[in-house]
Motif scaffolding. Structure first.
Motif, PDB file in Angstrom:
ATOM      1  N   PHE A 193       0.816  -1.213   0.000  1.00 28.33           N
ATOM      2  CA  PHE A 193       0.000   0.000   0.000  1.00 28.33           C
ATOM      3  C   PHE A 193       0.851   1.265   0.000  1.00 28.33           C
ATOM      4  N   ALA A 194       2.142   1.116  -0.267  1.00 30.11           N
ATOM      5  CA  ALA A 194       3.041   2.274  -0.276  1.00 30.11           C
ATOM      6  C   ALA A 194       2.517   3.341  -1.232  1.00 30.11           C
ATOM      7  N   GLY A 195       2.587   4.598  -0.796  1.00 23.92           N
ATOM      8  CA  GLY A 195       2.091   5.707  -1.593  1.00 23.92           C
ATOM      9  C   GLY A 195       0.693   6.139  -1.227  1.00 23.92           C
ATOM     10  N   LYS A 196       0.006   5.336  -0.414  1.00 22.67           N
ATOM     11  CA  LYS A 196      -1.328   5.672   0.070  1.00 22.67           C
ATOM     12  C   LYS A 196      -1.259   6.051   1.548  1.00 22.67           C
ATOM     13  N   THR A 197      -2.241   6.817   1.981  1.00 21.37           N
ATOM     14  CA  THR A 197      -2.393   7.061   3.415  1.00 21.37           C
ATOM     15  C   THR A 197      -2.884   5.766   4.048  1.00 21.37           C
ATOM     16  N   VAL A 198      -2.049   5.183   4.898  1.00 24.70           N
ATOM     17  CA  VAL A 198      -2.368   3.887   5.508  1.00 24.70           C
ATOM     18  C   VAL A 198      -2.538   4.071   7.011  1.00 24.70           C
ATOM     19  N   ILE A 199      -3.691   3.661   7.508  1.00 22.66           N
ATOM     20  CA  ILE A 199      -3.949   3.609   8.944  1.00 22.66           C
ATOM     21  C   ILE A 199      -4.059   2.136   9.309  1.00 22.66           C
ATOM     22  N   GLU A 200      -3.248   1.714  10.267  1.00 19.04           N
ATOM     23  CA  GLU A 200      -3.188   0.304  10.641  1.00 19.04           C
ATOM     24  C   GLU A 200      -4.029   0.051  11.892  1.00 19.04           C
ATOM     25  N   ASP A 201      -5.027  -0.783  11.741  1.00 20.21           N
ATOM     26  CA  ASP A 201      -5.737  -1.291  12.908  1.00 20.21           C
ATOM     27  C   ASP A 201      -4.971  -2.526  13.369  1.00 20.21           C
ATOM     28  N   VAL A 202      -4.246  -2.365  14.458  1.00 18.30           N
ATOM     29  CA  VAL A 202      -3.425  -3.476  14.948  1.00 18.30           C
ATOM     30  C   VAL A 202      -3.992  -4.032  16.258  1.00 18.30           C
ATOM     31  N   ALA A 203      -5.324  -3.951  16.392  1.00 20.25           N
ATOM     32  CA  ALA A 203      -5.967  -4.508  17.584  1.00 20.25           C
ATOM     33  C   ALA A 203      -5.625  -5.981  17.756  1.00 20.25           C
ATOM     34  N   HIS A 204      -5.580  -6.740  16.652  1.00 16.98           N
ATOM     35  CA  HIS A 204      -5.274  -8.167  16.712  1.00 16.98           C
ATOM     36  C   HIS A 204      -3.784  -8.453  16.569  1.00 16.98           C
ATOM     37  N   ALA A 205      -2.974  -7.431  16.346  1.00 12.27           N
ATOM     38  CA  ALA A 205      -1.607  -7.683  15.881  1.00 12.27           C
ATOM     39  C   ALA A 205      -0.541  -6.996  16.722  1.00 12.27           C
ATOM     40  N   MET A 206      -0.784  -6.847  18.007  1.00 11.63           N
ATOM     41  CA  MET A 206       0.209  -6.219  18.874  1.00 11.63           C
ATOM     42  C   MET A 206       1.532  -6.989  18.882  1.00 11.63           C
ATOM     43  N   GLU A 207       1.481  -8.287  18.638  1.00 12.01           N
ATOM     44  CA  GLU A 207       2.677  -9.123  18.713  1.00 12.01           C
ATOM     45  C   GLU A 207       3.228  -9.512  17.340  1.00 12.01           C
ATOM     46  N   THR A 208       2.636  -9.006  16.264  1.00  8.23           N
ATOM     47  CA  THR A 208       3.036  -9.418  14.921  1.00  8.23           C
ATOM     48  C   THR A 208       4.065  -8.463  14.330  1.00  8.23           C
ATOM     49  N   THR A 209       5.081  -9.040  13.681  1.00  6.45           N
ATOM     50  CA  THR A 209       6.085  -8.251  12.967  1.00  6.45           C
ATOM     51  C   THR A 209       6.095  -8.646  11.498  1.00  6.45           C
ATOM     52  N   VAL A 210       6.523  -7.724  10.656  1.00  9.07           N
ATOM     53  CA  VAL A 210       6.703  -7.966   9.219  1.00  9.07           C
ATOM     54  C   VAL A 210       8.099  -7.487   8.858  1.00  9.07           C
ATOM     55  N   GLU A 211       8.893  -8.404   8.305  1.00  4.80           N
ATOM     56  CA  GLU A 211      10.284  -8.092   7.945  1.00  4.80           C
ATOM     57  C   GLU A 211      11.047  -7.523   9.148  1.00  4.80           C
ATOM     58  N   GLY A 212      10.775  -8.095  10.313  1.00 11.02           N
ATOM     59  CA  GLY A 212      11.448  -7.684  11.534  1.00 11.02           C
ATOM     60  C   GLY A 212      10.945  -6.384  12.135  1.00 11.02           C
ATOM     61  N   ALA A 253      -4.975 -17.942  -3.019  1.00  6.70           N
ATOM     62  CA  ALA A 253      -4.503 -18.886  -2.014  1.00  6.70           C
ATOM     63  C   ALA A 253      -3.105 -19.396  -2.337  1.00  6.70           C
ATOM     64  N   ARG A 254      -2.769 -19.410  -3.639  1.00 12.60           N
ATOM     65  CA  ARG A 254      -1.452 -19.905  -4.036  1.00 12.60           C
ATOM     66  C   ARG A 254      -0.400 -18.819  -4.049  1.00 12.60           C
ATOM     67  N   ARG A 255      -0.825 -17.538  -4.062  1.00 12.23           N
ATOM     68  CA  ARG A 255       0.127 -16.434  -4.197  1.00 12.23           C
ATOM     69  C   ARG A 255       0.949 -16.286  -2.922  1.00 12.23           C
ATOM     70  N   PRO A 256       2.271 -16.130  -3.017  1.00 13.41           N
ATOM     71  CA  PRO A 256       3.073 -15.918  -1.808  1.00 13.41           C
ATOM     72  C   PRO A 256       2.663 -14.636  -1.120  1.00 13.41           C
ATOM     73  N   SER A 257       2.654 -14.659   0.203  1.00 11.80           N
ATOM     74  CA  SER A 257       2.357 -13.460   0.975  1.00 11.80           C
ATOM     75  C   SER A 257       3.606 -13.038   1.715  1.00 11.80           C
ATOM     76  N   THR A 258       3.483 -11.968   2.527  1.00 10.68           N
ATOM     77  CA  THR A 258       4.633 -11.457   3.241  1.00 10.68           C
ATOM     78  C   THR A 258       5.254 -12.547   4.095  1.00 10.68           C
ATOM     79  N   PRO A 259       6.560 -12.804   3.974  1.00 14.30           N
ATOM     80  CA  PRO A 259       7.193 -13.847   4.773  1.00 14.30           C
ATOM     81  C   PRO A 259       7.266 -13.437   6.228  1.00 14.30           C
ATOM     82  N   PRO A 260       7.316 -14.409   7.139  1.00 10.74           N
ATOM     83  CA  PRO A 260       7.444 -14.061   8.553  1.00 10.74           C
ATOM     84  C   PRO A 260       8.767 -13.395   8.823  1.00 10.74           C
ATOM     85  N   ALA A 261       8.784 -12.511   9.860  1.00  7.04           N
ATOM     86  CA  ALA A 261      10.026 -11.833  10.229  1.00  7.04           C
ATOM     87  C   ALA A 261      10.981 -12.807  10.880  1.00  7.04           C
TER      88      ALA A 261
END
Length: 391
Positions: free
Chosen positions: A100-119, A383-391
């Protein structure tokens, strides 16, 4: 250290304490978006979130869903047609936030306090990340908004203070004691009698299925006052009637204490994720996030309602069910998804299981029949497309 100080240490951002994640999302939407702008969002999220978007005067553009993780299918949307994006990070599985780079992104991280992406901690990719203290931390209520620039924080603080309602000490004490009682009930395997008591006492909001009553006529009236939040209180406050009330020292002490328990829970939560990931019913993306202490592990099962009843008998409360998707919940108030079938499939079949109590759930969920395959060719490709790899 204060709750906002602990989140600041996690994110490296400027942080502001809030009585709820809900209020933080509204503040962010109002601060970075203009009324009338088009906001891309998932159709699978909490009822209150959609009403917050409407309260901010924005046009909800409902995205196609990825069957892999229940988040926005980025490959199926034209980002040039929207002004901003609200991520969901459903159950802690990350949205493809870097897409979503280039867009105004607001992250709802209510479920994701412990999740990282690319570290990197989720909640630090967009202009704002809005955390909940009631999910991973289990602090009953409370939220924190994390932003990059201090001048934004000061503006958000002023608007927060304008919208806050007076603190009621009795209600604050009751909220903390209720949270403590819930933790005790879960720990002692008393979930079933606790749920019965809550329902008997009217402590759970009345719903139509898994959604609160939309009341379109009342909503039309509330929309005449956008972008003001109070006319939408009757929807946004579902199950948290003090979502705009000031919090005092008791709540803040309890929130900080609960936040400090998270590191000690990490190994057990990850072990639960890995155990549940061995099931044939698990959502595909879970396999790529086995090192993440997810909030919930989504299974996709044929008969979810029977499974919920059996899990409650085993001391496992489910919750966090988002059915039907927004397209079918409030069709006259959103821009409909061009491909709603996968969202309907997710809404009907997703069973979120708390990995922290996987040992209680496994005797039930091992026996569950899988949901039918997701509908449509796009679902197969997604379902087959690769998604963001775990950090």
């Amino acid at each position: 250290m204060s709750p906002e100080g602990l989140v600041a240490a996690r994110t490296g951002r400027h942080c502001l304490a809030l009585p709820s994640n809900r209020l933080g999302l509204y503040l962010a939407l109002r601060h970075w978006c203009l009324p009338g702008q088009r906001l891309l969002m998932s159709p699978i999220s909490a009822d209150e979130i959609l009403f917050l978007v409407l309260a901010a005067g924005l046009r909800p553009v409902i995205a196609p869903l990825s069957p892999d993780d229940g988040n926005i299918d980025v490959g199926a949307v034209d980002l040039d047609l929207v002004d901003a994006v609200l991520t969901t990070n459903l159950y802690g599985l990350p949205d493809r936030v870097t897409a979503f780079a280039g867009k105004t992104v607001i992250e709802d991280v209510a479920h994701a306090m412990e999740t990282t992406v690319e570290g990197r901690q989720l909640g630090t990719f967009g202009v704002a990340g809005v955390f909940s203290l009631s999910k991973h931390a289990g602090a009953g209520s409370g939220g924190v908004i994390a932003v990059e620039h201090e001048e934004d924080l000061r503006a958000l603080e002023a608007e927060r203070d304008r919208l806050l309602q007076p603190r009621v000490l009795a209600a604050e004490i009751r909220s903390v004691l209720t949270s403590v009682a819930r933790h005790t009930a879960v720990r002692l395997n008393l979930v079933r009698p606790a749920l019965w008591a809550m329902r008997a006492l009217g402590m759970e909001e009345e719903r139509e299925g898994h959604r609160i009553a939309p009341r379109p006529g009342d909503l039309d009236e509330a929309l005449k006052h956008v972008p003001e939040l109070p006319p939408f209180d009757s929807w946004v406050q579902a199950d948290l009637h003090d979502y705009r009330a000031r919090r005092g020292g008791l709540s803040r002490l309890y929130q900080a204490r609960r936040l400090r328990t998270l590191p000690g829970q990490r190994a057990r939560r990850i072990a639960g994720v890995r155990a549940l990931a061995e099931l044939p019913t698990v959502a595909g993306a879970v396999h790529r996030h086995l090192d993440q202490p997810l909030f919930r592990v989504p299974l996709l099962v044929a008969d979810r309602e029977a499974a919920i009843a059996e899990l409650e008998r085993r001391g496992v409360s489910t919750g966090y069910l988002y059915d039907p998707p927004y397209d079918d919940y409030l069709p006259g108030f959103v821009e409909l998804s061009p491909e709603p079938e996968v969202a309907r499939w997710w809404g009907r079949h997703a069973l979120p299981v708390d990995p922290f109590y996987a040992h209680r759930a496994l005797p039930v969920v091992r026996e569950l029949a899988a949901a039918p395959p997701p509908p449509g060719d796009r679902a197969v490709r997604s379902a087959r497309r690769p998604s963001t790899p775990p950090a």
